[in-house]
Design a protein around this motif. Structure first.
Motif, PDB file in Angstrom:
ATOM      1  N   THR A 111       7.781  -9.728  -5.784  1.00  0.00           N
ATOM      2  CA  THR A 111       8.402  -8.556  -5.177  1.00  0.00           C
ATOM      3  C   THR A 111       7.683  -7.306  -5.663  1.00  0.00           C
ATOM      4  O   THR A 111       7.558  -7.076  -6.863  1.00  0.00           O
ATOM      5  CB  THR A 111       9.899  -8.468  -5.546  1.00  0.00           C
ATOM      6  N   ILE A 112       7.217  -6.511  -4.706  1.00  0.00           N
ATOM      7  CA  ILE A 112       6.526  -5.265  -4.996  1.00  0.00           C
ATOM      8  C   ILE A 112       7.448  -4.142  -4.527  1.00  0.00           C
ATOM      9  O   ILE A 112       7.800  -4.084  -3.354  1.00  0.00           O
ATOM     10  CB  ILE A 112       5.179  -5.196  -4.268  1.00  0.00           C
ATOM     11  N   THR A 113       7.853  -3.276  -5.456  1.00  0.00           N
ATOM     12  CA  THR A 113       8.776  -2.195  -5.121  1.00  0.00           C
ATOM     13  C   THR A 113       8.078  -0.863  -5.344  1.00  0.00           C
ATOM     14  O   THR A 113       7.606  -0.575  -6.441  1.00  0.00           O
ATOM     15  CB  THR A 113      10.043  -2.277  -5.996  1.00  0.00           C
ATOM     16  N   GLY A 114       8.023  -0.073  -4.294  1.00  0.00           N
ATOM     17  CA  GLY A 114       7.409   1.248  -4.377  1.00  0.00           C
ATOM     18  C   GLY A 114       8.437   2.340  -4.198  1.00  0.00           C
ATOM     19  O   GLY A 114       9.308   2.240  -3.337  1.00  0.00           O
ATOM     20  N   THR A 115       8.345   3.370  -5.021  1.00  0.00           N
ATOM     21  CA  THR A 115       9.251   4.512  -4.913  1.00  0.00           C
ATOM     22  C   THR A 115       8.430   5.793  -4.793  1.00  0.00           C
ATOM     23  O   THR A 115       7.381   5.925  -5.408  1.00  0.00           O
ATOM     24  CB  THR A 115      10.178   4.626  -6.141  1.00  0.00           C
ATOM     25  N   ALA A 116       8.938   6.707  -3.974  1.00  0.00           N
ATOM     26  CA  ALA A 116       8.266   7.993  -3.779  1.00  0.00           C
ATOM     27  C   ALA A 116       9.178   9.122  -4.223  1.00  0.00           C
ATOM     28  O   ALA A 116      10.390   8.955  -4.335  1.00  0.00           O
ATOM     29  CB  ALA A 116       7.881   8.167  -2.312  1.00  0.00           C
ATOM     30  N   ASP A 117       8.595  10.278  -4.446  1.00  0.00           N
ATOM     31  CA  ASP A 117       9.364  11.447  -4.870  1.00  0.00           C
ATOM     32  C   ASP A 117      10.354  11.907  -3.801  1.00  0.00           C
ATOM     33  O   ASP A 117      11.363  12.514  -4.113  1.00  0.00           O
ATOM     34  CB  ASP A 117       8.422  12.597  -5.217  1.00  0.00           C
ATOM     35  N   ASN A 118      10.056  11.629  -2.530  1.00  0.00           N
ATOM     36  CA  ASN A 118      10.923  12.105  -1.457  1.00  0.00           C
ATOM     37  C   ASN A 118      12.100  11.173  -1.166  1.00  0.00           C
ATOM     38  O   ASN A 118      12.839  11.381  -0.213  1.00  0.00           O
ATOM     39  CB  ASN A 118      10.112  12.328  -0.179  1.00  0.00           C
ATOM     40  N   GLY A 119      12.279  10.135  -1.977  1.00  0.00           N
ATOM     41  CA  GLY A 119      13.423   9.240  -1.815  1.00  0.00           C
ATOM     42  C   GLY A 119      13.129   7.944  -1.098  1.00  0.00           C
ATOM     43  O   GLY A 119      13.990   7.072  -1.010  1.00  0.00           O
ATOM     44  N   ASN A 120      11.934   7.771  -0.552  1.00  0.00           N
ATOM     45  CA  ASN A 120      11.587   6.518   0.115  1.00  0.00           C
ATOM     46  C   ASN A 120      11.422   5.405  -0.912  1.00  0.00           C
ATOM     47  O   ASN A 120      10.799   5.589  -1.951  1.00  0.00           O
ATOM     48  CB  ASN A 120      10.274   6.652   0.899  1.00  0.00           C
ATOM     49  N   VAL A 121      11.994   4.242  -0.599  1.00  0.00           N
ATOM     50  CA  VAL A 121      11.824   3.051  -1.431  1.00  0.00           C
ATOM     51  C   VAL A 121      11.359   1.928  -0.512  1.00  0.00           C
ATOM     52  O   VAL A 121      12.005   1.618   0.488  1.00  0.00           O
ATOM     53  CB  VAL A 121      13.138   2.651  -2.137  1.00  0.00           C
ATOM     54  N   VAL A 122      10.225   1.327  -0.863  1.00  0.00           N
ATOM     55  CA  VAL A 122       9.643   0.242  -0.070  1.00  0.00           C
ATOM     56  C   VAL A 122       9.667  -1.023  -0.912  1.00  0.00           C
ATOM     57  O   VAL A 122       9.277  -1.009  -2.072  1.00  0.00           O
ATOM     58  CB  VAL A 122       8.193   0.593   0.340  1.00  0.00           C
ATOM     59  N   THR A 123      10.143  -2.114  -0.305  1.00  0.00           N
ATOM     60  CA  THR A 123      10.158  -3.409  -0.984  1.00  0.00           C
ATOM     61  C   THR A 123       9.357  -4.392  -0.150  1.00  0.00           C
ATOM     62  O   THR A 123       9.687  -4.629   1.019  1.00  0.00           O
ATOM     63  CB  THR A 123      11.600  -3.922  -1.166  1.00  0.00           C
ATOM     64  N   VAL A 124       8.306  -4.945  -0.748  1.00  0.00           N
ATOM     65  CA  VAL A 124       7.464  -5.938  -0.079  1.00  0.00           C
ATOM     66  C   VAL A 124       7.608  -7.241  -0.850  1.00  0.00           C
ATOM     67  O   VAL A 124       7.461  -7.265  -2.070  1.00  0.00           O
ATOM     68  CB  VAL A 124       5.985  -5.484  -0.036  1.00  0.00           C
ATOM     69  N   THR A 125       7.906  -8.321  -0.126  1.00  0.00           N
ATOM     70  CA  THR A 125       8.121  -9.618  -0.749  1.00  0.00           C
ATOM     71  C   THR A 125       7.061 -10.600  -0.262  1.00  0.00           C
ATOM     72  O   THR A 125       6.788 -10.680   0.936  1.00  0.00           O
ATOM     73  CB  THR A 125       9.526 -10.157  -0.387  1.00  0.00           C
TER      74      THR A 125
END
Length: 141
Positions: A111-125
């Motif tokens: 699981t790869i979880t990315g977070t950005a300063d603008n509130g976006n959260v991306v989860t790649v499995t």
């Protein structure tokens, strides 16, 4: 005649002001969507590198006996930290990405979880070596 011209001037100012406000809101929404797309692109690239690494023979730097349990950003060739991210995260201009490996019933999931300063959260499995084994979700706040 002077009152009519004044009324038209005020009406014109109100219309231009509304157009500016709507334009600013549209720009902000487009920027957030663009950021989410860029984060998905980064996450899928990391997932693709994970799949490629898992298929490499040990002699070429692939996984050893532990398989994907050995996976880490440095093994994939990514530098940790940078761009204001934590020491165990990979940072891009789009956000910070964390990597987690779990094994359940003999099946390994990355699981790869990315977070950005603008509130976006991306989860790649990643659940396997094929393109259809990659799934991604976006959460915005």
């Amino acid at each position: 005649m002077g009152q009519q011209q004044l009324l038209l001037l005020v009406l014109g100012i109100v219309i231009v002001g509304l157009a500016v406000v709507v334009g600013i809101q549209a720009f902000g929404e487009n920027q957030r969507k663009s950021s989410a797309d860029a984060m998905i692109n980064d996450g899928v690239r990391i997932a693709s590198d994970t799949q490629a690494w898992s298929l490499k023979p040990t002699a070429f730097g692939g996984p050893g006996e532990l398989g994907l349990a050995e996976l880490s950003f440095p093994r994939l060739g990514y530098t940790l930290g940078g761009n204001g991210c934590e020491a165990n995260e990979y940072g891009t201009l789009n956000g910070c990405f964390a990597l987690a490996v779990s094994t359940t019933g003999g099946a390994t999931t990355v699981t790869i979880t990315g977070t950005a300063d603008n509130g976006n959260v991306v989860t790649v499995t990643v659940t396997g070596p094929n393109p259809e084994d990659i799934s991604a979700t976006i959460t915005t706040s």
